[in-house]
Motif scaffolding. Structure first.
Motif, PDB file in Angstrom:
ATOM      1  N   ALA A  10      96.606 -76.634 -32.456  1.00  0.00           N
ATOM      2  CA  ALA A  10      97.420 -77.023 -33.605  1.00  0.00           C
ATOM      3  C   ALA A  10      98.235 -78.273 -33.290  1.00  0.00           C
ATOM      4  CB  ALA A  10      98.340 -75.873 -34.004  1.00  0.00           C
ATOM      5  N   VAL A  11      98.732 -78.363 -32.060  1.00  0.00           N
ATOM      6  CA  VAL A  11      99.456 -79.563 -31.636  1.00  0.00           C
ATOM      7  C   VAL A  11      98.536 -80.780 -31.685  1.00  0.00           C
ATOM      8  CG1 VAL A  11     100.585 -80.684 -29.665  1.00  0.00           C
ATOM      9  CG2 VAL A  11     101.143 -78.306 -30.244  1.00  0.00           C
ATOM     10  N   ALA A  12      97.301 -80.623 -31.202  1.00  0.00           N
ATOM     11  CA  ALA A  12      96.348 -81.735 -31.235  1.00  0.00           C
ATOM     12  C   ALA A  12      96.088 -82.198 -32.657  1.00  0.00           C
ATOM     13  CB  ALA A  12      95.039 -81.313 -30.562  1.00  0.00           C
ATOM     14  N   LEU A  13      95.935 -81.255 -33.582  1.00  0.00           N
ATOM     15  CA  LEU A  13      95.702 -81.614 -34.978  1.00  0.00           C
ATOM     16  C   LEU A  13      96.906 -82.332 -35.571  1.00  0.00           C
ATOM     17  CD1 LEU A  13      93.873 -78.408 -36.186  1.00  0.00           C
ATOM     18  CD2 LEU A  13      92.929 -80.731 -36.243  1.00  0.00           C
ATOM     19  N   THR A  20      96.290 -75.736 -41.181  1.00  0.00           N
ATOM     20  CA  THR A  20      96.379 -76.780 -42.194  1.00  0.00           C
ATOM     21  C   THR A  20      97.750 -77.428 -42.115  1.00  0.00           C
ATOM     22  OG1 THR A  20      96.997 -75.076 -43.792  1.00  0.00           O
ATOM     23  CG2 THR A  20      94.701 -75.749 -43.761  1.00  0.00           C
ATOM     24  N   GLY A  21      97.820 -78.685 -42.558  1.00  0.00           N
ATOM     25  CA  GLY A  21      99.062 -79.434 -42.431  1.00  0.00           C
ATOM     26  C   GLY A  21      99.742 -79.658 -43.768  1.00  0.00           C
ATOM     27  N   ARG A  22     100.712 -80.538 -43.736  1.00  0.00           N
ATOM     28  CA  ARG A  22     101.416 -80.880 -44.967  1.00  0.00           C
ATOM     29  C   ARG A  22     100.495 -81.666 -45.883  1.00  0.00           C
ATOM     30  NH1 ARG A  22     106.923 -82.101 -41.641  1.00  0.00           N
ATOM     31  NH2 ARG A  22     105.605 -83.745 -40.777  1.00  0.00           N
ATOM     32  N   PRO A  23     100.643 -81.495 -47.207  1.00  0.00           N
ATOM     33  CA  PRO A  23      99.707 -82.099 -48.157  1.00  0.00           C
ATOM     34  C   PRO A  23      99.532 -83.604 -47.937  1.00  0.00           C
ATOM     35  CG  PRO A  23     101.122 -80.544 -49.289  1.00  0.00           C
ATOM     36  CD  PRO A  23     101.658 -80.663 -47.887  1.00  0.00           C
ATOM     37  N   GLY A  24      98.287 -84.012 -47.869  1.00  0.00           N
ATOM     38  CA  GLY A  24      97.945 -85.430 -47.797  1.00  0.00           C
ATOM     39  C   GLY A  24      97.954 -86.037 -46.415  1.00  0.00           C
ATOM     40  N   GLU A  25      98.556 -85.361 -45.435  1.00  0.00           N
ATOM     41  CA  GLU A  25      98.704 -86.003 -44.132  1.00  0.00           C
ATOM     42  C   GLU A  25      97.416 -86.020 -43.312  1.00  0.00           C
ATOM     43  OE1 GLU A  25     103.452 -85.776 -43.216  1.00  0.00           O
ATOM     44  OE2 GLU A  25     102.168 -84.309 -42.206  1.00  0.00           O
ATOM     45  N   GLN A  63      91.073 -68.834 -44.142  1.00  0.00           N
ATOM     46  CA  GLN A  63      91.704 -69.904 -43.366  1.00  0.00           C
ATOM     47  C   GLN A  63      90.693 -70.988 -43.022  1.00  0.00           C
ATOM     48  OE1 GLN A  63      94.889 -70.135 -42.785  1.00  0.00           O
ATOM     49  NE2 GLN A  63      94.800 -71.994 -41.547  1.00  0.00           N
ATOM     50  N   ARG A  64      89.471 -70.574 -42.710  1.00  0.00           N
ATOM     51  CA  ARG A  64      88.418 -71.568 -42.457  1.00  0.00           C
ATOM     52  C   ARG A  64      88.222 -72.460 -43.679  1.00  0.00           C
ATOM     53  NH1 ARG A  64      83.728 -67.439 -40.910  1.00  0.00           N
ATOM     54  NH2 ARG A  64      85.036 -65.984 -39.739  1.00  0.00           N
ATOM     55  N   GLU A  65      88.161 -71.824 -44.847  1.00  0.00           N
ATOM     56  CA  GLU A  65      87.926 -72.576 -46.080  1.00  0.00           C
ATOM     57  C   GLU A  65      89.073 -73.541 -46.369  1.00  0.00           C
ATOM     58  OE1 GLU A  65      87.219 -69.651 -49.063  1.00  0.00           O
ATOM     59  OE2 GLU A  65      85.399 -68.880 -48.082  1.00  0.00           O
ATOM     60  N   ALA A  66      90.299 -73.101 -46.132  1.00  0.00           N
ATOM     61  CA  ALA A  66      91.440 -73.985 -46.371  1.00  0.00           C
ATOM     62  C   ALA A  66      91.405 -75.185 -45.426  1.00  0.00           C
ATOM     63  CB  ALA A  66      92.740 -73.206 -46.200  1.00  0.00           C
ATOM     64  N   GLN A 126      87.861 -82.180 -45.673  1.00  0.00           N
ATOM     65  CA  GLN A 126      86.937 -82.837 -46.594  1.00  0.00           C
ATOM     66  C   GLN A 126      87.671 -83.707 -47.605  1.00  0.00           C
ATOM     67  OE1 GLN A 126      83.778 -82.911 -46.217  1.00  0.00           O
ATOM     68  NE2 GLN A 126      83.170 -83.936 -48.108  1.00  0.00           N
ATOM     69  N   ALA A 127      88.761 -83.192 -48.157  1.00  0.00           N
ATOM     70  CA  ALA A 127      89.531 -83.956 -49.140  1.00  0.00           C
ATOM     71  C   ALA A 127      90.120 -85.222 -48.528  1.00  0.00           C
ATOM     72  CB  ALA A 127      90.641 -83.084 -49.725  1.00  0.00           C
ATOM     73  N   ALA A 128      90.407 -85.163 -47.224  1.00  0.00           N
ATOM     74  CA  ALA A 128      91.008 -86.315 -46.549  1.00  0.00           C
ATOM     75  C   ALA A 128      89.973 -87.325 -46.079  1.00  0.00           C
ATOM     76  CB  ALA A 128      91.823 -85.828 -45.353  1.00  0.00           C
ATOM     77  N   GLY A 129      88.687 -86.999 -46.230  1.00  0.00           N
ATOM     78  CA  GLY A 129      87.652 -87.917 -45.788  1.00  0.00           C
ATOM     79  C   GLY A 129      87.480 -87.960 -44.284  1.00  0.00           C
ATOM     80  N   VAL A 130      87.864 -86.890 -43.602  1.00  0.00           N
ATOM     81  CA  VAL A 130      87.745 -86.826 -42.144  1.00  0.00           C
ATOM     82  C   VAL A 130      86.289 -86.544 -41.758  1.00  0.00           C
ATOM     83  CG1 VAL A 130      88.482 -85.547 -40.082  1.00  0.00           C
ATOM     84  CG2 VAL A 130      90.130 -86.023 -41.911  1.00  0.00           C
TER      85      VAL A 130
END
Length: 241
Positions: free
Chosen positions: A124-127, A147-152, A175-178, A184-188
């Motif tokens: 989680a720290v790495a993410l 998961t992180g803060r929205p948009g980050e 949790q996997r889906e989230a 995916q939404a972030a284009g990663v």
């Protein structure tokens, strides 16, 4: 086999004196560097051996500390420390940045070629380093589909590889889906590997103290996950680059 040099490094983070484990490959030339984050119990010989294994492959590797030099065997104490930490991205980032600064300051490490690999809380720290926009070549996590803060997540600048056990009750399908929806939404550039039949912390050899429910070692998948992480580093952070 390459000769590896190891030593303990102390540094401040999260109002504690952290005690990390640095492994250096032979030679004086600059090498790519990897940050290694431990499970919620804290830095143990498991992560130290992984740092040494990466140094054998030619990486400068720092296994970082979470709890000021302590290993939290008591599950209740571990959860009391980790749950507030996991709920506070800024604290996680502070722990990650402090360790990364130590790694990048090592003369043998190339500060422009670094990656972060982590397990559980350390993952989680790495993410969070990625979500903070840190220039990393790769992020690899096991049991850390946070998961992180929205948009980050849009600030992540490198491929993300994640592994999880199919029977992990702490990282269930929702949790996997989230997590994958966020990536995916972030284009990663992301990948998720689900290891069939594995529980939480399946990569971590059985401990001689009480473990939380849903935790269990899976030797075959532990080896497979390690090979997957080494392959990620070979692709994104080759030693011969």
């Amino acid at each position: 086999m390459t000769t590896v040099t190891t030593h303990t490094v102390e540094y401040p983070a999260d109002n504690l004196t952290m005690s990390g484990y640095l492994a250096l490959p032979a030679g004086a030339e600059r090498r790519p560097a990897v940050l290694i984050g431990p499970e919620g119990m804290g830095l143990s010989d498991v992560e130290r051996r992984r740092a040494e294994a990466l140094a054998e492959l030619g990486y400068v590797a720092l296994a970082f500390d979470l709890h000021g030099g302590r290993y939290l065997e008591d599950p209740e104490e571990m959860l009391a420390r980790c749950m507030p930490l996991l709920a506070d991205p800024d604290r996680m980032r502070g722990i990650g940045h402090a360790a990364l600064n130590v790694l990048r300051a090592e003369p043998q490490a190339d500060p422009d070629r670094t990656a972060a690999v982590g397990y559980g809380t350390g993952g989680a720290v790495a993410l969070e380093l990625g979500r903070d926009g840190v220039d990393l070549r790769a992020i690899g996590t096991v049991n850390a589909l946070t998961t992180g803060r929205p948009g980050e997540a849009a600030r992540i600048r490198c491929p993300v590889w994640a592994g999880v056990g199919s029977e992990d009750p702490i990282m269930p399908p929702a949790q996997r889906e989230a997590f994958t929806a966020e990536m995916q939404a972030a284009g990663v550039d992301w990948r998720l590997v689900v290891y069939g039949g594995a529980l939480h912390a399946f990569h971590h050899p059985t401990v001689d103290h009480t473990a939380p429910p849903g935790v269990g070692y899976h030797p075959r998948h532990a080896q497979r996950a390690w090979r997957d992480i080494v392959a990620l580093l070979a692709e994104c952070l080759p030693v011969t680059d």
